[in-house]
Design a protein around this motif. Structure first.
Motif, mmCIF file in Angstrom:
data_model
loop_
_atom_site.group_PDB
_atom_site.id
_atom_site.type_symbol
_atom_site.label_atom_id
_atom_site.label_comp_id
_atom_site.label_asym_id
_atom_site.label_seq_id
_atom_site.Cartn_x
_atom_site.Cartn_y
_atom_site.Cartn_z
ATOM 1 N N GLU A 191 -5.567 76.118 88.878
ATOM 2 C CA GLU A 191 -5.661 76.687 87.546
ATOM 3 C C GLU A 191 -5.694 75.605 86.470
ATOM 4 O OE1 GLU A 191 -2.741 79.847 86.949
ATOM 5 O OE2 GLU A 191 -2.627 80.063 89.122
ATOM 6 N N LEU A 192 -5.250 74.393 86.813
ATOM 7 C CA LEU A 192 -5.208 73.289 85.868
ATOM 8 C C LEU A 192 -5.879 72.053 86.474
ATOM 9 C CD1 LEU A 192 -1.468 73.592 84.741
ATOM 10 C CD2 LEU A 192 -3.451 74.417 83.496
ATOM 11 N N THR A 193 -6.245 71.110 85.628
ATOM 12 C CA THR A 193 -6.754 69.816 86.089
ATOM 13 C C THR A 193 -5.655 68.779 85.978
ATOM 14 O OG1 THR A 193 -7.470 69.147 83.877
ATOM 15 C CG2 THR A 193 -9.042 70.429 85.206
ATOM 16 N N ARG A 194 -5.884 67.601 86.535
ATOM 17 C CA ARG A 194 -4.913 66.506 86.396
ATOM 18 C C ARG A 194 -4.686 66.213 84.907
ATOM 19 N NH1 ARG A 194 -2.992 61.791 89.214
ATOM 20 N NH2 ARG A 194 -2.717 60.033 87.793
ATOM 21 N N LYS A 195 -5.757 66.248 84.121
ATOM 22 C CA LYS A 195 -5.645 65.984 82.680
ATOM 23 C C LYS A 195 -4.757 67.023 82.001
ATOM 24 C CE LYS A 195 -8.504 65.123 78.593
ATOM 25 N NZ LYS A 195 -9.905 65.070 78.079
ATOM 26 N N ASP A 196 -4.909 68.296 82.404
ATOM 27 C CA ASP A 196 -4.065 69.357 81.846
ATOM 28 C C ASP A 196 -2.591 69.112 82.162
ATOM 29 O OD1 ASP A 196 -6.242 70.813 80.854
ATOM 30 O OD2 ASP A 196 -6.488 71.899 82.740
ATOM 31 N N VAL A 197 -2.328 68.702 83.410
ATOM 32 C CA VAL A 197 -0.950 68.434 83.829
ATOM 33 C C VAL A 197 -0.356 67.305 82.999
ATOM 34 C CG1 VAL A 197 0.513 67.639 85.722
ATOM 35 C CG2 VAL A 197 -1.284 69.323 86.172
ATOM 36 N N ILE A 198 -1.140 66.229 82.793
ATOM 37 C CA ILE A 198 -0.660 65.089 81.992
ATOM 38 C C ILE A 198 -0.351 65.528 80.567
ATOM 39 C CG2 ILE A 198 -1.328 62.851 81.009
ATOM 40 C CD1 ILE A 198 -2.906 62.357 83.619
ATOM 41 N N LYS A 199 -1.210 66.390 80.002
ATOM 42 C CA LYS A 199 -0.965 66.893 78.649
ATOM 43 C C LYS A 199 0.340 67.679 78.592
ATOM 44 C CE LYS A 199 -5.709 67.281 76.884
ATOM 45 N NZ LYS A 199 -6.777 68.235 76.468
ATOM 46 N N CYS A 200 0.580 68.473 79.628
ATOM 47 C CA CYS A 200 1.827 69.250 79.686
ATOM 48 C C CYS A 200 3.039 68.332 79.721
ATOM 49 C CB CYS A 200 1.827 70.158 80.917
ATOM 50 S SG CYS A 200 0.686 71.552 80.811
ATOM 51 N N ILE A 201 2.938 67.259 80.522
ATOM 52 C CA ILE A 201 4.052 66.306 80.619
ATOM 53 C C ILE A 201 4.303 65.652 79.265
ATOM 54 C CG2 ILE A 201 4.873 64.184 81.720
ATOM 55 C CD1 ILE A 201 2.984 64.897 84.071
ATOM 56 N N GLN A 202 3.233 65.243 78.608
ATOM 57 C CA GLN A 202 3.364 64.545 77.325
ATOM 58 C C GLN A 202 3.943 65.447 76.237
ATOM 59 O OE1 GLN A 202 -0.703 63.255 76.885
ATOM 60 N NE2 GLN A 202 -0.321 61.272 77.842
ATOM 61 N N SER A 203 3.636 66.745 76.333
ATOM 62 C CA SER A 203 4.129 67.672 75.315
ATOM 63 C C SER A 203 5.451 68.320 75.709
ATOM 64 C CB SER A 203 3.084 68.758 75.058
ATOM 65 O OG SER A 203 2.886 69.543 76.220
ATOM 66 N N LYS A 204 6.015 67.862 76.830
ATOM 67 C CA LYS A 204 7.305 68.350 77.331
ATOM 68 C C LYS A 204 7.236 69.777 77.869
ATOM 69 C CE LYS A 204 9.176 64.467 76.067
ATOM 70 N NZ LYS A 204 9.434 63.426 77.071
ATOM 71 N N ARG A 205 6.039 70.365 77.975
ATOM 72 C CA ARG A 205 5.921 71.702 78.559
ATOM 73 C C ARG A 205 5.746 71.541 80.061
ATOM 74 N NH1 ARG A 205 1.499 73.896 77.575
ATOM 75 N NH2 ARG A 205 0.385 72.283 76.412
ATOM 76 N N VAL A 206 6.860 71.368 80.743
ATOM 77 C CA VAL A 206 6.794 70.949 82.142
ATOM 78 C C VAL A 206 7.343 72.024 83.078
ATOM 79 C CG1 VAL A 206 6.711 68.479 81.822
ATOM 80 C CG2 VAL A 206 8.906 69.615 81.694
ATOM 81 N N ARG A 207 6.761 73.220 82.990
ATOM 82 C CA ARG A 207 7.083 74.275 83.950
ATOM 83 C C ARG A 207 5.785 74.793 84.537
ATOM 84 N NH1 ARG A 207 10.771 78.899 81.600
ATOM 85 N NH2 ARG A 207 9.913 79.866 83.472
ATOM 86 N N PHE A 208 5.702 74.714 85.862
ATOM 87 C CA PHE A 208 4.511 75.183 86.550
ATOM 88 C C PHE A 208 4.883 76.252 87.578
ATOM 89 C CE2 PHE A 208 3.431 70.699 85.430
ATOM 90 C CZ PHE A 208 2.442 70.986 84.504
ATOM 91 N N ARG A 209 5.828 77.108 87.224
ATOM 92 C CA ARG A 209 6.277 78.144 88.142
ATOM 93 C C ARG A 209 5.131 79.104 88.446
ATOM 94 N NH1 ARG A 209 11.939 79.043 88.507
ATOM 95 N NH2 ARG A 209 11.541 81.231 88.938
ATOM 96 N N GLY A 210 4.856 79.278 89.749
ATOM 97 C CA GLY A 210 3.844 80.231 90.171
ATOM 98 C C GLY A 210 2.411 79.815 89.910
ATOM 99 N N VAL A 211 2.190 78.584 89.444
ATOM 100 C CA VAL A 211 0.839 78.123 89.110
ATOM 101 C C VAL A 211 0.130 77.597 90.359
ATOM 102 C CG1 VAL A 211 -0.471 76.456 87.726
ATOM 103 C CG2 VAL A 211 1.523 77.580 86.745
ATOM 104 N N ASN A 212 -1.172 77.791 90.434
ATOM 105 C CA ASN A 212 -1.973 77.264 91.541
ATOM 106 C C ASN A 212 -2.468 75.873 91.182
ATOM 107 O OD1 ASN A 212 -3.685 76.706 93.638
ATOM 108 N ND2 ASN A 212 -4.932 78.540 93.429
ATOM 109 N N LEU A 213 -1.930 74.848 91.856
ATOM 110 C CA LEU A 213 -2.327 73.453 91.643
ATOM 111 C C LEU A 213 -2.903 72.854 92.924
ATOM 112 C CD1 LEU A 213 0.875 72.309 89.689
ATOM 113 C CD2 LEU A 213 -1.340 72.878 88.692
ATOM 114 N N SER A 214 -3.380 73.707 93.806
ATOM 115 C CA SER A 214 -3.851 73.254 95.116
ATOM 116 C C SER A 214 -4.989 72.253 94.989
ATOM 117 C CB SER A 214 -4.328 74.447 95.946
ATOM 118 O OG SER A 214 -3.252 75.292 96.252
#
Length: 302
Positions: free
Chosen positions: A120-143
């Motif tokens: 559901e997300l790309t590596r870039k999306d994940v990095i943005k989440c980390i940088q913005s402190k929004r670091v919850r990926f409960r139930g997300v598909n990151l396969s």
């Protein structure tokens, strides 16, 4: 015997078809205020409870009620098979949890249309989440994502689908991986100290040289996984499925392996000093060169 339950954060004990659960009035009433559960515990109705234990009995299959509670607590749905989603849908409809019903139906419709198979997300999306402190990926598909060498410490991946995801060399200290689908994922050289993997599916995963000191892997499935030279000192591996896993040279000093399934596991040259192996079946386990000094082997089958 019935009693009127006040609307508060007070503790509630439930028996759902024989399975015991503990929650609060707030959890049962706030997210889905128009549900049957909210009505039961709103204080407007008399709830039948055991006079001695205070437990409220509900005559439903308790298998999926933990998912119902997690929805009410966090607003997330787990990764399940289609048949399990159908079972959970029936429970959601029974309890009149309209939000949960909608989420399950959306998920099933996506799968029917061929969506939802990729991340559901790309590596870039994940990095943005980390940088913005929004670091919850409960139930997300990151396969299938490459998340190697990222700082993902303290991130909550509970119920996520991370099959064949690369976490190689990542900092995942104290991250939560409860009930994730992580078969075939790569955690080689990752920092996983004090991580939570309770009930996780890690079959075929690679954790070679991973730092798993004091990690909680209770009830996790590690069948066929590779943990060569992994640091599992004082790790919690109670009831873990380690059949055919490769733990050659792993450091399991002080680890708790009570009830672990080790059939066909390779523990050659592993450090099992002071490990808890009481009543564990070691008959089909390869232990050549393993250090067992001070290990609790009372009743172990060898």
């Amino acid at each position: 015997m019935g009693s009127s339950v006040p609307l508060s954060s007070s503790k509630v004990l439930l028996d759902i078809g024989g399975k015991k659960y503990s929650t609060t009035i707030d959890t049962l009433t706030q997210r889905e205020p128009h549900s049957m559960l909210a009505a039961m515990f709103s204080g407007r109705h008399t709830v039948s409870e055991d006079p001695e234990t205070g437990v409220v009995f509900v005559d439903r299959d308790g298998k999926h009620f933990r998912h119902v509670l997690n929805w009410l607590r966090e607003g997330v749905i787990p990764i399940l098979t289609d048949s399990e989603y159908q079972e959970l849908l029936r429970e959601a409809e029974y309890y009149q949890l309209l939000g949960l019903v909608e989420h399950i139906n959306v998920h099933l419709n996506r799968k029917k249309d061929g969506e939802g198979s990729g991340p559901e997300l790309t590596r870039k999306d994940v990095i943005k989440c980390i940088q913005s402190k929004r670091v919850r990926f409960r139930g997300v598909n990151l396969s299938g994502l490459n998340l190697s060498k990222l700082d993902l410490s303290y991130v909550d991946f509970s119920y996520a689908c991370i099959q064949k995801t690369c976490f190689r060399g990542a900092n995942l200290q104290k991250a939560k991986f409860g009930d994730v689908e992580a078969d075939g994922s790569d955690f080689q050289d990752a920092l996983l100290r004090e991580c939570e993997f309770i009930g996780a599916n890690l079959s075929g995963a690679v954790l070679d040289r991973a730092h798993l000191q004091s990690a909680n892997l209770q009830d996790a499935c590690l069948i066929g996984g590779s943990l060569c030279e992994a640091d599992l000192r004082t790790a919690h591996l109670q009831n873990a499925k380690l059949a055919d896993a490769n733990l050659h040279g792993a450091n399991l000093e002080g680890a708790n392996l009570k009830g672990a399934k080790l059939s066909g596991a390779n523990l050659k040259s592993a450090n099992l000093q002071r490990a808890y192996l009481r009543e564990v079946d070691l008959r089909d386990t390869q232990l050549e060169g393993a250090k067992l000094g001070g290990a609790n082997l009372l009743g172990a089958i060898r």
